[in-house]
Scaffold this motif. Structure first.
Motif, PDB file in Angstrom:
ATOM      1  N   ARG A 137       0.853  -1.195   0.000  1.00 55.17           N
ATOM      2  CA  ARG A 137       0.000   0.000   0.000  1.00 55.17           C
ATOM      3  C   ARG A 137       0.882   1.236   0.000  1.00 55.17           C
ATOM      4  NH1 ARG A 137      -2.697  -1.158   4.566  1.00 55.17           N
ATOM      5  NH2 ARG A 137      -1.304   0.065   5.839  1.00 55.17           N
ATOM      6  N   ASN A 138       0.597   2.164  -0.890  1.00 57.06           N
ATOM      7  CA  ASN A 138       1.316   3.445  -0.972  1.00 57.06           C
ATOM      8  C   ASN A 138       2.834   3.271  -1.082  1.00 57.06           C
ATOM      9  OD1 ASN A 138      -1.160   4.791  -0.702  1.00 57.06           O
ATOM     10  ND2 ASN A 138      -0.996   4.769   1.534  1.00 57.06           N
ATOM     11  N   GLY A 139       3.259   2.294  -1.869  1.00 58.42           N
ATOM     12  CA  GLY A 139       4.686   2.080  -2.099  1.00 58.42           C
ATOM     13  C   GLY A 139       5.414   1.368  -0.972  1.00 58.42           C
ATOM     14  N   LYS A 140       4.708   0.891   0.044  1.00 58.49           N
ATOM     15  CA  LYS A 140       5.324   0.208   1.189  1.00 58.49           C
ATOM     16  C   LYS A 140       4.670  -1.155   1.388  1.00 58.49           C
ATOM     17  CE  LYS A 140       7.797   3.601   3.181  1.00 58.49           C
ATOM     18  NZ  LYS A 140       9.158   3.548   3.539  1.00 58.49           N
ATOM     19  N   LEU A 141       5.408  -2.034   2.042  1.00 61.69           N
ATOM     20  CA  LEU A 141       4.911  -3.364   2.391  1.00 61.69           C
ATOM     21  C   LEU A 141       4.658  -3.417   3.891  1.00 61.69           C
ATOM     22  CD1 LEU A 141       7.510  -5.235   0.221  1.00 61.69           C
ATOM     23  CD2 LEU A 141       5.043  -5.303  -0.165  1.00 61.69           C
ATOM     24  N   TYR A 142       3.478  -3.904   4.285  1.00 64.54           N
ATOM     25  CA  TYR A 142       3.098  -3.983   5.692  1.00 64.54           C
ATOM     26  C   TYR A 142       2.668  -5.403   6.041  1.00 64.54           C
ATOM     27  CZ  TYR A 142       2.831   1.073   5.157  1.00 64.54           C
ATOM     28  OH  TYR A 142       3.141   2.385   4.885  1.00 64.54           O
ATOM     29  N   LEU A 143       3.085  -5.849   7.198  1.00 62.59           N
ATOM     30  CA  LEU A 143       2.719  -7.179   7.661  1.00 62.59           C
ATOM     31  C   LEU A 143       1.293  -7.160   8.204  1.00 62.59           C
ATOM     32  CD1 LEU A 143       3.768 -10.076   8.228  1.00 62.59           C
ATOM     33  CD2 LEU A 143       4.316  -9.284  10.522  1.00 62.59           C
ATOM     34  N   GLU A 144       0.456  -8.050   7.680  1.00 62.47           N
ATOM     35  CA  GLU A 144      -0.901  -8.170   8.199  1.00 62.47           C
ATOM     36  C   GLU A 144      -1.021  -9.356   9.145  1.00 62.47           C
ATOM     37  OE1 GLU A 144      -4.153  -8.054   5.498  1.00 62.47           O
ATOM     38  OE2 GLU A 144      -3.788  -5.947   5.036  1.00 62.47           O
ATOM     39  N   LYS A 145      -0.389 -10.467   8.759  1.00 61.06           N
ATOM     40  CA  LYS A 145      -0.509 -11.678   9.563  1.00 61.06           C
ATOM     41  C   LYS A 145       0.724 -12.532   9.307  1.00 61.06           C
ATOM     42  CE  LYS A 145      -3.188 -15.787   9.188  1.00 61.06           C
ATOM     43  NZ  LYS A 145      -4.315 -16.440   8.554  1.00 61.06           N
TER      44      LYS A 145
END
Length: 167
Positions: free
Chosen positions: A9-17
């Motif tokens: 999202r928005n050029g970044k990677l985020y951990l969800e699970k």
């Protein structure tokens, strides 16, 4: 079996699970940033599903492009993959081509075989790392993705004085 879900999202990677073992191994936390090299490794090893904001799964090519956008070269991934296969606990470093072996205080700089590095830049890398207590290794990645490691040390040479004797 997918152990990790990462959202782009928005050029970044985020951990969800993620499973506890993956979080511990790579130092990840829920809703925290994920380095693109780690995301690429997890997707490559079929441990992660990386989805965009519209819940579409990203393929490896898209993740490689994300790495490049974040100054993470593909050589760095090959070195990361090799070190993980050897059982090392690694994490991406600050610079785009830097990897750190945490337990051994080693910094590894990944470069491809056609790259050039000036003596001044090499000296700066080695000097900075040694001052911070790290050993320095240059990982040379060839055309086929094979990695060769070279340890680099700093040496001080005694000044040689020229004697002016007339014979």
């Amino acid at each position: 079996m997918v152990k990790v879900i990462i959202r782009y999202r928005n050029g970044k990677l985020y951990l969800e699970k993620a499973s506890t073992d993956i979080k511990n191994r790579f130092g990840l936390s829920e809703a925290g940033d994920v380095d693109p090299i780690i995301a690429l490794y997890l997707a490559y090893s079929s441990n992660a599903k990386i989805i965009d904001s519209e819940n579409k799964e990203l393929d490896l090519d898209a993740i490689i492009r994300i790495c490049e956008e974040n100054n993470r070269a593909l050589e760095t991934f090959f070195v990361f993959l090799d070190l993980v296969k050897r059982g090392k606990k690694v994490r991406p470093g600050i610079q785009g081509n830097e990897i750190v072996i945490e337990d051994e205080k080693i910094r590894i700089y990944a470069i491809d075989e056609s790259s050039r590095i000036s003596v001044k830049d090499l000296y700066t890398l080695v000097d900075r790392s040694i001052k911070q207590g790290y050993r320095v290794i240059i990982a040379l990645v060839d055309l086929y993705g094979d990695v060769t490691y070279y340890e680099v040390n700093k040496m001080d040479f005694q000044k040689i004085e020229k004697k002016s004797e007339i014979i």
